[in-house]
Design a protein around this motif. Structure first.
Motif, PDB file in Angstrom:
ATOM      1  N   ILE A   1      45.142  22.137  22.518  1.00 17.61           N
ATOM      2  CA  ILE A   1      44.731  20.664  21.367  1.00 17.61           C
ATOM      3  C   ILE A   1      43.263  20.422  21.232  1.00 17.61           C
ATOM      4  O   ILE A   1      42.603  20.159  22.049  1.00 17.61           O
ATOM      5  N   GLU A   2      43.082  20.729  20.084  1.00 17.04           N
ATOM      6  CA  GLU A   2      42.234  21.080  18.792  1.00 17.04           C
ATOM      7  C   GLU A   2      41.967  19.428  17.963  1.00 17.04           C
ATOM      8  O   GLU A   2      42.474  19.242  17.745  1.00 17.04           O
ATOM      9  N   THR A   3      40.993  18.564  18.969  1.00 21.16           N
ATOM     10  CA  THR A   3      40.525  17.631  17.711  1.00 21.16           C
ATOM     11  C   THR A   3      39.300  17.498  16.420  1.00 21.16           C
ATOM     12  O   THR A   3      39.209  18.770  16.742  1.00 21.16           O
TER      13      THR A   3
ATOM     14  N   ALA B   1      57.222  15.901  35.523  1.00 22.68           N
ATOM     15  CA  ALA B   1      56.106  17.170  36.039  1.00 22.68           C
ATOM     16  C   ALA B   1      55.381  17.590  35.061  1.00 22.68           C
ATOM     17  O   ALA B   1      54.172  17.660  34.198  1.00 22.68           O
ATOM     18  N   GLY B   2      56.308  17.934  33.000  1.00 25.44           N
ATOM     19  CA  GLY B   2      55.556  18.583  32.573  1.00 25.44           C
ATOM     20  C   GLY B   2      55.092  17.372  31.525  1.00 25.44           C
ATOM     21  O   GLY B   2      53.913  17.958  31.074  1.00 25.44           O
ATOM     22  N   CYS B   3      55.964  16.000  31.525  1.00 22.51           N
ATOM     23  CA  CYS B   3      54.285  14.855  31.248  1.00 22.51           C
ATOM     24  C   CYS B   3      53.173  14.743  31.775  1.00 22.51           C
ATOM     25  O   CYS B   3      52.137  14.513  30.492  1.00 22.51           O
ATOM     26  N   ALA B   4      53.035  14.933  32.847  1.00 25.49           N
ATOM     27  CA  ALA B   4      51.650  15.050  33.441  1.00 25.49           C
ATOM     28  C   ALA B   4      50.602  16.180  32.995  1.00 25.49           C
ATOM     29  O   ALA B   4      49.738  15.815  33.058  1.00 25.49           O
ATOM     30  N   SER B   5      51.569  17.229  32.459  1.00 23.43           N
ATOM     31  CA  SER B   5      50.610  17.903  32.221  1.00 23.43           C
ATOM     32  C   SER B   5      50.665  17.636  30.780  1.00 23.43           C
ATOM     33  O   SER B   5      48.841  18.337  30.845  1.00 23.43           O
ATOM     34  N   LEU B   6      50.418  17.442  29.961  1.00 20.63           N
ATOM     35  CA  LEU B   6      50.296  17.226  28.639  1.00 20.63           C
ATOM     36  C   LEU B   6      49.307  15.913  28.103  1.00 20.63           C
ATOM     37  O   LEU B   6      48.810  16.054  27.797  1.00 20.63           O
ATOM     38  N   ILE B   7      49.702  15.258  29.287  1.00 19.24           N
ATOM     39  CA  ILE B   7      49.102  13.470  29.324  1.00 19.24           C
ATOM     40  C   ILE B   7      47.140  15.111  30.419  1.00 19.24           C
ATOM     41  O   ILE B   7      45.697  14.654  29.566  1.00 19.24           O
ATOM     42  N   ALA B   8      47.209  15.731  31.253  1.00 22.64           N
ATOM     43  CA  ALA B   8      45.877  16.583  32.247  1.00 22.64           C
ATOM     44  C   ALA B   8      45.428  16.589  30.549  1.00 22.64           C
ATOM     45  O   ALA B   8      44.201  16.761  30.097  1.00 22.64           O
ATOM     46  N   ALA B   9      46.493  17.248  29.853  1.00 18.07           N
ATOM     47  CA  ALA B   9      46.019  18.346  28.541  1.00 18.07           C
ATOM     48  C   ALA B   9      45.754  17.434  27.529  1.00 18.07           C
ATOM     49  O   ALA B   9      44.232  17.646  26.776  1.00 18.07           O
ATOM     50  N   GLN B  10      45.901  16.463  26.822  1.00 18.31           N
ATOM     51  CA  GLN B  10      45.522  15.415  25.862  1.00 18.31           C
ATOM     52  C   GLN B  10      43.572  14.816  26.651  1.00 18.31           C
ATOM     53  O   GLN B  10      43.028  14.987  25.937  1.00 18.31           O
ATOM     54  N   LYS B  11      43.420  14.214  28.524  1.00 19.28           N
ATOM     55  CA  LYS B  11      41.732  13.730  28.486  1.00 19.28           C
ATOM     56  C   LYS B  11      41.290  15.275  28.135  1.00 19.28           C
ATOM     57  O   LYS B  11      40.436  14.693  28.239  1.00 19.28           O
ATOM     58  N   ALA B  12      41.522  16.337  28.343  1.00 15.65           N
ATOM     59  CA  ALA B  12      41.088  17.609  28.343  1.00 15.65           C
ATOM     60  C   ALA B  12      40.257  17.647  26.723  1.00 15.65           C
ATOM     61  O   ALA B  12      38.725  17.900  27.057  1.00 15.65           O
ATOM     62  N   ALA B  13      41.262  17.040  26.169  1.00 19.71           N
ATOM     63  CA  ALA B  13      41.183  16.848  24.652  1.00 19.71           C
ATOM     64  C   ALA B  13      39.665  16.650  24.105  1.00 19.71           C
ATOM     65  O   ALA B  13      39.444  16.950  23.372  1.00 19.71           O
ATOM     66  N   LEU B  14      39.817  15.113  24.690  1.00 15.95           N
ATOM     67  CA  LEU B  14      39.316  14.200  24.258  1.00 15.95           C
ATOM     68  C   LEU B  14      38.231  14.066  25.349  1.00 15.95           C
ATOM     69  O   LEU B  14      37.591  12.756  25.212  1.00 15.95           O
ATOM     70  N   GLY B  15      38.124  15.193  26.331  1.00 14.76           N
ATOM     71  CA  GLY B  15      36.455  15.213  26.983  1.00 14.76           C
ATOM     72  C   GLY B  15      36.983  14.088  27.888  1.00 14.76           C
ATOM     73  O   GLY B  15      34.785  13.720  28.143  1.00 14.76           O
ATOM     74  N   GLN B  16      37.883  14.091  29.041  1.00 18.13           N
ATOM     75  CA  GLN B  16      37.815  12.252  29.169  1.00 18.13           C
ATOM     76  C   GLN B  16      37.646  12.907  31.036  1.00 18.13           C
ATOM     77  O   GLN B  16      38.579  14.086  31.910  1.00 18.13           O
TER      78      GLN B  16
END
Lengths: 238, 238, 238, 238, 238, 238
Positions: free
Chosen positions: C16-18, C223-238
């Protein structure tokens, strides 16, 4: 001999059942033989924009046919993306006819929309729509009178319509599909309760007709509309 | 307490009247309480073009609602010039559901079009359309079998649908409009006669739901569909 | 064995590139394997007309696909003159999903439009649109908070979506096109950061599925959504 | 007294100029007072698809009005994206009227398209379109006869149309816009050279009419059409 | 001084990245400063119907812009239901320009569709579409040559386009949005690799220009297109 | 030798007849040889919404062609349901050209709509529309000046347009259809009364042109427009 075995001047069996749609301000299911049309009236608080501040109301109509109301399936107009020329012509006719029986000043600045949806078709759907549509209109106006929203009755008279035509060389009343599809000349007559004319449409495709035939069909139509108006009264319990 | 006074797991009164449209190869009027849907099946000799020479048939559906089926009048889609996203979503769902119960190879290269037209709406119109649409489909297929046009029955099983939702914090079956318009979560379940699932759609706007609630709704749906399938059988005289 | 060589419960590589669209209030390019979706958020000062003077805001979405995002070229919807039923269904789903994670009262009388345009498709475009659309929404809301236009954060939780299905008899996570086009049953699951359900859509065309399979797919989706949410957080620098 | 100073039974000055469009197989510019309609006939080698292999031909018509043909500018239908109900009604009428004067078997499997474009409008455009459209049709058929493409003349008789109405309580012929816009009842009459009727349309919006008035208008129409047919003959040099 | 600080005859930084869409027969992402256009080429086995049995091929183009490619969001054309006049004008221009560089006889009876989708806009999107579209076309034709489907190269020459205009009284090359929106005169020039002209469009809204200015802009365009063609060659590794 | 026998630099015979539409604020019929275009100007009290409260006026144009203006009949755009890309391109050009000759501030907050309807086509319809449209505009503005609605003349200069092209290897002025359909390069030039350029459009499909040819065509266009402007003056009695 007519395909249905009827006499030249016979209507098909007519039934008008009121109050069939619980949400509408007025509604009926009209059956003329195997032609069945569901009619509803909707009261809208505002008139169309061209009547704003005119003191006048409006009555308009929309017409539709279920895809399988007919012998072979018609494409659904909503899916096609437009109403056919035939549909538009019919709904303009219904609206014009009903307005002719209304005092738009007494109605005041509001609009009544008459929806006529053909559930089953066997010829004469536009006429059935007018006759049934008037009943729905009458019921909706009764509500406005009962609630005191309007004080004097804007309905001037009954409005009913019937088709007549020249089938196998003879003038007949209330054509069904078997007759309509082969008739040389075919007409729609819209009359008031007092027997005045609102609209006459006679048309010949691939043939012509005479003055005398025109008058003959008018005679049939006057009798036919009188019976239809009696059926309207009965349905309304008048 | 539900607005209608029903118990949590109660369906509304269901009636399915067959043979109501004289031109259609199959038809019924299904009533679930005040929701009334007219369903017809049309047999077309050719499949859609993408199935030409595939040996397979197709079942598709179209959905419509009379303008005054609802409490306030909706604009007629044919007049607007297009079907709404909601309409398209529903008719895609109906078609998909019915196809899941059909062996398209046994059907052969033809198409059956199911038209579902809502005459009156009080919630649950898409589910009623599926349950009633299946009856119309069954009747049309019976005609094909009776005439010898097809030899082995392409219908694999009954298909019925029911809505469930969380209303005022409780899981309820077969939501009417009063419930549907305020429910936090709302779902549609489509099942076969053997209790297998064809489609599950659960949706929460402005709220969320848990795994346990999902299972609770599924329990209600299984019981509800079993009753609807019994009603289908009764209507067909099985 | 899955065509891609993935394990049953494996997501495709997610990135995910912002900040990829300079004009938008929020934007990202989400890649789930070879599925690439460009998501942008536009803040509009006014809510849609049905929310005027309600104190509530709105989040809506539009979805499109470049004509050659797919293996064979699709006709451009703008040239055809309408959005397909599939497109409308997807964009309604995206909007509904994102609204479920928003406090519309805290958002105030404004609208945020999420545009999801598929640059390349390999299955799962609607799920990628939701997961990426949420990131664009988050960024746009951050702008409103930073500028003081709103004071309390209207975003209640993360929203992410993933597809699951039964491929070759086995429950698998995050189907690519090779799997999706042959899967018997196929579902989309939308979940929040806290693991609550927003929407479940499971569908079987030409086959059926059981309660147990439904639960199995839900397990994968969590399980899949948990990983995706981790990716969202990473993309947002949280 | 009529606004134009005409007597009750007077037509407006009529002129029919032929050969005005160099590309068309037949054409004329008809002027009825300030109403000017450009009519062209196009011969197409194939009939519409529903007549393939029937041995029959077809005559159809299209109608348009330049945006500034009228006192205030009308929106261009091509820009609006559809023909109005009024336009469709009129072009269906023109086609039906002209077909009634044609032996479609003698015409053979081809189609003649009559385009009627109103350059300037002052009431009675549909009637002028029919009267002028027939001249264009006659010229195109002459070409087919001259070239030997058809051997027996498919034109059975002249076709002409005129409007009549009740203006200020009196029956008048050939209403101009000043009369038409205030007339209580208004009708269009289409007749053949032998004085037979092809179509009668009488309509009252917000009022009604009697049998006697209907006959009075018919008398005026018969005289008016006779004059128009004389003008057709003169234009064609017969 | 130009808003970007560029000299009068400076292009913006140009980059052309090929192979960016895995499904397309040819593709590139062209960036001219902040204007980014994704171009793809699709090979279709059949030419458009008007070229059937002509021995000739066709190259056509479609153009689109993501809703938030611009500073304020544009309505999505697919949702509006039609392509704007501007869009149609641009895609007709792109197709015409690319065809001018192709020997349609050598291409044979097939069609190549160039899709140009603007991901981000900052002026000059139609010129970038042509320059990038040519690269996608070149790559697709290379595939046809490599596979032996065609034997002689149908591409006659490079095709590139650039805008020039009169900004603040001075002739400048490659206008960005800040310049374009205030320029008195603005032109698009399409040239071949050999420096021949394919299309010149110069336009002044609310002002006029002289012969000398026309020649000045042409001088700039010749230099600009030469640089763009160098960039095409570099991107293709020539 | 040109098909018409004209010299390379000859215009076709030009005639401009004013006052041909009684309802319009300005009108003319322009004939350039066998190309005939009816032009009208309509004054509207309000500018388009994007100019509200700007103090500026607007001039816009719409273009149409009668179905049988051409050698073979074109489908009526109103019946097709949309204006073609070509039509939109032309009417945008006409509007842009006329606006370039108008001081929109002196015009004030109103709109003038120029309708250009091609009654007969033989090449060069867009140029004839501009030259004739300007005359209609001039007449409408004269009315506004005469009535005192505006005080200073917003028309800055004459605007006229002519096509030039390379036919059979030679530069020719004012192409007719026989030339236009085979010309290698073809251009439209719009000039003012003072000889300044408003728009230049040169285009080559399947061939290219040189700088020198561009200048040669411009020379022809300057002479041609000077003659057309003389014809405008004569028609207006200046």
């Amino acid at each position: 001999m007519r395909p249905s075995g009827r006499q030249l001047g016979d209507l098909r069996p007519v039934s008008i059942e009121t109050g069939v749609m619980k949400h509408a301000e007025g509604s009926c299911l009209i059956r003329m033989g195997e032609t069945h049309v569901l009619c509803s009236a909707t009261i809208e608080d505002k008139p169309p924009s061209f009547l704003k501040n005119s003191g006048l109301g409006w009555v308009t109509a929309e017409y539709g046919m279920l895809p399988r109301a007919t012998n072979s399936r018609n494409r659904r107009e909503a899916a096609v993306g437009k109403q056919s020329g035939r549909t538009q012509e019919i709904q303009r006719l219904i609206g014009r006819a009903l307005r002719a029986g209304v005092d738009r000043s007494a109605l005041g600045e509001r609009q009544i929309v008459i929806d006529c949806d053909v559930l089953q078709a066997d010829g004469g759907t536009r006429c059935a729509s007018i006759t049934g549509g008037w009943v729905a209109l009458r019921l909706a106006v009764n509500k406005l009178l009962a609630s005191g929203q309007i004080v004097s009755d804007p309905i001037l008279d009954h409005v009913a319509a019937v088709s007549c035509g020249i089938y196998a060389g003879q003038s007949v009343l209330d054509l069904d599909y078997a007759e309509d599809s082969t008739a040389g000349t075919d007409g729609n007559f819209i009359l008031t309760g007092r027997g005045k004319l609102i609209e006459v449409q006679m048309s010949a495709e691939g043939s012509t007709f005479s003055r005398d035939q025109m008058v003959e069909l008018l005679d049939l139509a006057e009798a036919g509309c009188a019976s239809l108006i009696a059926a309207q009264k009965a349905a309304l319990g008048q």
